[in-house]
Design an enzyme around this catalytic site. Sequence first.
Site, mmCIF file in Angstrom:
data_model
loop_
_atom_site.group_PDB
_atom_site.id
_atom_site.type_symbol
_atom_site.label_atom_id
_atom_site.label_comp_id
_atom_site.label_asym_id
_atom_site.label_seq_id
_atom_site.Cartn_x
_atom_site.Cartn_y
_atom_site.Cartn_z
ATOM 1 N N VAL A 1 -49.613 35.105 -8.166
ATOM 2 C CA VAL A 1 -49.963 33.682 -8.114
ATOM 3 C C VAL A 1 -51.455 33.483 -8.347
ATOM 4 C CG1 VAL A 1 -48.046 33.167 -6.532
ATOM 5 C CG2 VAL A 1 -50.323 33.748 -5.585
ATOM 6 N N HIS B 1 -43.486 33.263 -9.307
ATOM 7 C CA HIS B 1 -43.708 32.895 -7.898
ATOM 8 C C HIS B 1 -44.736 31.782 -7.742
ATOM 9 C CE1 HIS B 1 -42.108 37.153 -6.753
ATOM 10 N NE2 HIS B 1 -41.160 36.347 -7.137
#
Length: 230
Positions: A83, A99
């Site tokens: 991320v 994600h």
Amino acid sequence: MTGAGISAESGVPTFRGPDGLWRNYSAMDLATPQAFARDPRLVWQWYRWRQGIIGKAEPNPGHLALARLQSRISGFTLTTQNVDGLHQRAGSAHVIELHGNIWRARCAGGCGFVRDVAGEPRGDEPLGEPDAVPVCRCGALLRPDVVWFGESLDAARIELAVRAARDCDVFLAVGTSALVHPAAGLPLLAGRAGALVVEINVDETPLTPQAGLVLRGKAAEVLPALELRL
Ligand code: APR
């Protein structure tokens, strides 16, 4: 497909490594929708702390090698579990962020509002006091735009990643412990579809026995060397 290991050499902690995040913090208290409902301030404090680390990090030779490979090889798909946005900062485009991304916030109430928080100094008005919980324009809370444990991935993103895994000739699994599904299923899917699965990792993982080729080493060293041979 990359995992936290590719960003380790940029100073971003992994999750399950020796000094990994989940060794020092409880995922159930920080990375679940229940944790956010229970204590959104704590959850935001923790994500801002991670933003602080990631904000100081630079893409490393591993990220840069993948960005160059993407520009050289047509049909190159980059999927990440990370991320941190370091692939994009290295120049990679169309990164499938399975994600989510820590530099975005989205409405926790479901109104669909998503806000980019990159570059906004924490404590800036939009996010209020350093440990304030940001509020959506609809009045609900904003939450980090990441996938928490117990949550489903974005259907469109996982569909893109599944299609790329099924159709690829070579699947590079870089710096992932191959423990978290559905991402961990992608190299297996690629292998079943006939692709050569290459694992690049400093350590053994559950994927190792399934890999057609194992390159044991640091991503920032192995990827530039691999790039030279492709
Ligand atoms: N180069 C290559 N591999 C490395 C390096 C490195 N420099 N440093 C660590 N690794 C490997 C470790 O051996 C380990 O197998 O990277 C892997 C990191 O594993 P995790 O910390 O479990 O990270 P990841 O696989 O990305 O986690 C998956 O779990 O917590 C959730 O949502 C979170 O996306 C994350 C998901």
